[in-house]
Design a protein around this motif. Structure first.
Motif, mmCIF file in Angstrom:
data_model
loop_
_atom_site.group_PDB
_atom_site.id
_atom_site.type_symbol
_atom_site.label_atom_id
_atom_site.label_comp_id
_atom_site.label_asym_id
_atom_site.label_seq_id
_atom_site.Cartn_x
_atom_site.Cartn_y
_atom_site.Cartn_z
ATOM 1 N N GLN A 139 0.814 -1.211 0.000
ATOM 2 C CA GLN A 139 0.000 0.000 0.000
ATOM 3 C C GLN A 139 0.852 1.266 0.000
ATOM 4 O O GLN A 139 0.605 2.174 -0.803
ATOM 5 C CB GLN A 139 -0.960 0.010 1.199
ATOM 6 N N PRO A 140 1.896 1.373 0.866
ATOM 7 C CA PRO A 140 2.775 2.545 0.770
ATOM 8 C C PRO A 140 3.442 2.682 -0.599
ATOM 9 O O PRO A 140 3.611 3.795 -1.096
ATOM 10 C CB PRO A 140 3.819 2.296 1.869
ATOM 11 N N VAL A 141 3.799 1.552 -1.207
ATOM 12 C CA VAL A 141 4.431 1.606 -2.529
ATOM 13 C C VAL A 141 3.439 2.119 -3.565
ATOM 14 O O VAL A 141 3.798 2.928 -4.438
ATOM 15 C CB VAL A 141 4.983 0.222 -2.926
ATOM 16 N N ARG A 142 2.187 1.687 -3.477
ATOM 17 C CA ARG A 142 1.168 2.195 -4.404
ATOM 18 C C ARG A 142 0.994 3.706 -4.247
ATOM 19 O O ARG A 142 0.821 4.437 -5.239
ATOM 20 C CB ARG A 142 -0.165 1.477 -4.163
ATOM 21 N N ASP A 143 1.049 4.191 -3.011
ATOM 22 C CA ASP A 143 0.961 5.632 -2.787
ATOM 23 C C ASP A 143 2.164 6.351 -3.384
ATOM 24 O O ASP A 143 2.040 7.461 -3.923
ATOM 25 C CB ASP A 143 0.867 5.926 -1.284
ATOM 26 N N MET A 144 3.336 5.710 -3.317
ATOM 27 C CA MET A 144 4.552 6.313 -3.859
ATOM 28 C C MET A 144 4.500 6.357 -5.388
ATOM 29 O O MET A 144 5.095 7.249 -6.002
ATOM 30 C CB MET A 144 5.779 5.523 -3.389
ATOM 31 N N VAL A 145 3.812 5.393 -6.002
ATOM 32 C CA VAL A 145 3.655 5.420 -7.459
ATOM 33 C C VAL A 145 2.961 6.708 -7.881
ATOM 34 O O VAL A 145 3.340 7.346 -8.875
ATOM 35 C CB VAL A 145 2.862 4.186 -7.934
ATOM 36 N N GLU A 146 1.952 7.116 -7.143
ATOM 37 C CA GLU A 146 1.255 8.370 -7.436
ATOM 38 C C GLU A 146 2.141 9.573 -7.146
ATOM 39 O O GLU A 146 2.089 10.586 -7.847
ATOM 40 C CB GLU A 146 -0.024 8.442 -6.613
ATOM 41 N N THR A 147 2.981 9.467 -6.112
ATOM 42 C CA THR A 147 3.861 10.585 -5.742
ATOM 43 C C THR A 147 4.854 10.912 -6.847
ATOM 44 O O THR A 147 5.083 12.081 -7.180
ATOM 45 C CB THR A 147 4.619 10.259 -4.447
#
Length: 469
Positions: free
Chosen positions: A332-340
């Motif tokens: 989940q944190p990695v998915r958020d980082m994809v958007e970042t």
């Protein structure tokens, strides 16, 4: 005179082909002996990198246009990946940085410390990206050499993988019955005290053993059981194949268990020797004797291993001490980082340092996270939309190759059976990449490329070919 020149040219071609084959065999062997880890600080990379550079130079020197044309997609894909990685190490003017998503922290650090705003790459960790660029030389070298072989020579490479598969089985057995401090564990940093063969990661070891199942099916179907010279090969292959499932269960690798199950399911589509029987109405039918007996034998061995309380995989399926939850929790944190980091991503090979910037406090441990344990997600983070497009292109090409090989009659040509084998191996490694990172290991990178060469064969039906099977 013309005949003499033609004969000399033919012999020169054969000698060059033989040299190319043995150089490829030697290079793949080196990768399997010392290239079982993905860590950039592994000492063996001090050997792998210079040897790869020298061998690659020779391969490029011998590369011809017809070699690349024969495997157009593979070369185009390799060049696209190489170019995509190269983008992140090209220095750009500082004025570009404010317009690139996810670079605010770097700009703030430069402003707060008074560092000169000089040209620099857009990678968040240029050193890590340079390492990723260097790592690409291994699969590119294997691709260039494999493309120069004729089809029979490329098929013989299966023997190299089977030899190292058997060597991994022997080493795994010795590791399983020996001490965890034994010197036959070749890597100081490894995933627990489980059998791992020539690999540092037991998951990668188990996945490679899973690929042995379809490879053994193809190898055994190519041998003539009536031949006296081949009988001992058949018995040895069956004996070692019988150890694959117990070893995978002992490693505790759930990815290995999944890929082993898929490999077993694929065997009836790879084994060409089928027995025939006649029904009551006079119709001829056939069934796969190898698949039936092999499945029963594998099931019996798995049951015995579980009863012997050495099936660590099944123990971890029901009680893994939270390791699976911890692994999945970082997605989940990695998915958020994809958007970042948006369309360009953070830069090839930069997952570890970038994840440390955004790592949630509740997931902090005394060990750093080297990869996302989901290569598809990690590629999306580090290379952005271009990486996603490349993965989509690979998925389309894989689907086309699978359709072409599996709709053809397996008894038509050897290209078909090896094409199916290549598709199966590619599929198993991609499935394993969803929960791990096997394709970041030099040995498995080499394995993946040769499987791609097999899958890219058989472009035309037999009726359109001049030659036979």
């Amino acid at each position: 005179m013309i005949n003499l020149l033609t004969s000399r040219k033919h012999h020169f071609h054969l000698n060059q082909l033989l040299l190319t084959y043995w150089l490829l065999v030697g290079f793949i062997s080196l990768m399997f002996i010392v290239g079982g880890s993905s860590r950039s600080d592994t000492q063996s990379f001090s050997v792998i990198r210079p040897v790869t550079t020298i061998v690659l130079a020779y391969g490029i020197w011998n590369l011809k246009q017809e070699h690349a044309a024969r495997y157009r997609f593979l070369f185009a894909f390799a060049l696209a990946v190489l170019f995509l990685t190269l983008i992140y190490v090209i220095p750009l003017p500082w004025t570009v940085w404010p317009n690139v998503r996810g670079r605010n922290l770097s700009a703030e650090i430069a402003g707060a410390t008074g560092i000169a705003q000089v040209w620099q790459p857009i990678s968040m960790a240029p050193t890590a990206t340079w390492n990723a660029l260097s790592a690409l030389l291994v699969p590119i070298t294997v691709l260039i050499f494999s493309s120069q072989l004729d089809r029979e020579s490329s098929f013989r490479i299966i023997g190299v993988f089977l030899i190292f598969g058997l060597a991994n089985i022997i080493l795994g057995v010795l590791q399983a019955i020996g001490s965890s401090e034994s010197p036959i564990y070749f890597y100081r940093i490894r995933a627990g005290n489980f059998p791992s063969g020539f690999f540092a990661n037991r998951n990668h070891y188990a996945v490679f053993l899973s690929c042995m199942i379809p490879m053994l099916a193809v190898y055994l179907s190519s041998l003539k059981s009536s031949s006296h010279d081949n009988r001992w090969k058949i018995w040895i292959a069956c004996a070692f194949g019988a150890l694959v499932i117990p070893l995978i269960l002992v490693t505790g690798s759930r990815a290995g268990l999944l890929t082993a199950a898929l490999g077993i399911l694929a065997t009836p589509f790879l084994y060409r020797k089928q027995l025939h029987y006649w029904t009551g109405n006079g119709k001829k039918r056939r069934f796969n004797f190898f698949y039936i007996t092999g499945s029963l034998g594998i099931a019996a061995l798995a049951y015995i291993t579980i009863l012997a309380s050495r099936a660590e995989t099944f123990d971890r399926l029901f009680d893994d001490n939270g390791s699976a939850a911890a692994r999945f929790s970082i997605w989940q944190p990695v998915r958020d980082m994809v958007e970042t980091y948006g369309a360009l991503g953070s830069g090839a090979g930069t997952f570890a340092p970038v994840y440390q910037i955004s790592e949630p406090l509740d997931l902090l441990t005394f060990q750093y996270v080297p990869h996302a344990h989901n290569d598809l997600l990690e590629v999306a983070l580090t290379t952005g939309w271009l990486g996603i497009i490349l993965m989509g292109g690979f998925a389309i090409a894989f689907s086309i190759a699978a359709w072409r090989h599996f709709r053809a009659d397996i008894y038509e040509t050897r290209d078909t059976v090896f094409g199916r084998l290549g598709v199966v191996i590619l599929g198993l490694l991609v499935v394993a990449s969803i929960v791990d990172y096997p394709l970041r290991v030099p040995s498995l990178e080499s394995f993946f490329v040769v499987a791609g060469i097999w899958a890219a064969s058989n472009r035309e039906p037999r009726s359109k070919r001049a030659g036979g099977a």
